[in-house]
Design an enzyme around this catalytic site. Structure first.
Site, PDB file in Angstrom:
ATOM      1  N   HIS A   1       0.837  -1.199   0.000  1.00 55.59           N
ATOM      2  CA  HIS A   1       0.000   0.000   0.000  1.00 55.59           C
ATOM      3  C   HIS A   1       0.876   1.255   0.000  1.00 55.59           C
ATOM      4  O   HIS A   1       1.402   1.665   1.028  1.00 55.59           O
ATOM      5  CB  HIS A   1      -0.923  -0.020   1.229  1.00 55.59           C
ATOM      6  CG  HIS A   1      -1.793   1.180   1.358  1.00 55.59           C
ATOM      7  ND1 HIS A   1      -2.246   1.643   2.573  1.00 55.59           N
ATOM      8  CD2 HIS A   1      -2.306   2.027   0.426  1.00 55.59           C
ATOM      9  CE1 HIS A   1      -2.979   2.718   2.386  1.00 55.59           C
ATOM     10  NE2 HIS A   1      -3.031   2.968   1.091  1.00 55.59           N
TER      11      HIS A   1
ATOM     12  N   GLU B   1       3.008   0.673   3.180  1.00 55.52           N
ATOM     13  CA  GLU B   1       2.450  -0.246   4.166  1.00 55.52           C
ATOM     14  C   GLU B   1       2.429  -1.666   3.582  1.00 55.52           C
ATOM     15  O   GLU B   1       1.816  -1.898   2.541  1.00 55.52           O
ATOM     16  CB  GLU B   1       1.023   0.208   4.500  1.00 55.52           C
ATOM     17  CG  GLU B   1       0.368  -0.475   5.651  1.00 55.52           C
ATOM     18  CD  GLU B   1      -0.901   0.266   6.063  1.00 55.52           C
ATOM     19  OE1 GLU B   1      -1.083   0.489   7.275  1.00 55.52           O
ATOM     20  OE2 GLU B   1      -1.711   0.632   5.174  1.00 55.52           O
TER      21      GLU B   1
END
Length: 284
Positions: free
Chosen positions: A142, A154
């Site tokens: 992410h 992430e």
């Protein structure tokens, strides 16, 4: 088993996030295949990349020549062109059914040792991979928006994600000049589980007359040292994206994530923020 050597990266989706991921990968020396379903979407994606590279060059923040970076990115509407990629990142619509279909197609096209990553911001990695023969090679990667500027990535671990796949995700992100943190496959992960209610409450406070939008943003910027207040940030992310993420969290986690009325109203009106020229603020 996952591939030791990553030279060619596939990106599915040429929107804001996909084009940003493609740009960062190409900037760092990777060959990239950028795929979308329509030539128009690819053209828009390449325009976004060109403008971003131009801005970075003007600020002396780009080491390579823009033409060199751009030359490493190949656009296509054919999924089979991803077959030679060593890793693929999906950055398509934030809809579970769409992502499941894409990953089923990727599993058919890509070799068994190719890691399949998703840039989802709120959807379950386990759910996205649930209909695959090899769900262990699916991981959340992410990126933050805008991808060429934001440092963080992430890494999200699904229920069946293999440890070697998680390690590779961290290594790739760091090779792209990013700093990673890791999250379990819980709704919203770390970033959006905390960010979206912050934005949502800022919108709610404005709607309830707590303060002007300017003072709400100023209060958060000056009071908590964030670079943008919640209403400005919502405009930059896109109010439709904020609403969709908040609705997903509301469905999974209950009423504490219920979308603010004004957020829904603005999305229904089509005033989605910076990308439409109007949201909580006006843009040229």
């Amino acid at each position: 088993m996952v591939r030791d050597q990553i030279d060619r990266i596939g990106v599915v989706g040429a929107g804001t996030m996909g084009s940003g991921i493609a740009q960062v990968a190409a900037t760092n020396g990777y060959d990239v295949v950028l795929r979308d379903v329509e030539p128009e979407f690819l053209e828009n994606g390449f325009e976004t990349i060109d403008h971003s590279l131009e801005r970075l060059e003007n600020r002396d923040a780009l080491e390579a020549e823009p033409e060199t970076v751009r030359g490493r990115i190949e656009g296509t509407t054919t999924l089979e062109d991803l077959a030679e990629c060593d890793l693929v990142v999906e950055a398509a619509l934030e809809e579970l059914a769409v992502k499941r279909e894409i990953f089923a197609d990727l599993e058919r096209v890509c070799a068994d040792d190719v890691v399949l990553a998703t840039n989802t911001s709120t959807l379950s990695i386990t759910s996205i991979a649930s209909n695959l023969e090899h769900p262990e090679r699916v991981v959340g990667l992410h990126f933050m928006n805008p991808v060429p500027i934001m440092e963080g990535v992430e890494v999200v671990v699904g229920e069946l994600t293999a440890e070697a796949v998680v390690d590779l995700a961290h290594e790739l992100a760091m090779d792209l000049g990013k700093t990673t943190w890791e999250a379990d496959d819980k709704p919203g992960f770390v970033a959006n589980r905390i960010l979206m209610p912050w934005i949502n409450e800022g919108i709610r406070a404005y709607d309830e007359g707590v303060a002007s939008k300017e003072d709400i943003d100023a209060g958060m910027e000056l009071g908590t040292n964030v670079p943008m207040g919640p209403l400005t940030l919502a405009d930059h992310i896109g109010l439709d994206i904020c609403l969709h993420a908040t609705e997903t969290l509301h469905e999974e986690l209950g009423d504490r994530y219920k979308p603010a009325y004004l957020l829904k109203r603005k999305v229904e009106a089509g005033t989605l923020g910076k990308k439409t020229g109007s949201g909580f603020y006006e843009y040229d």
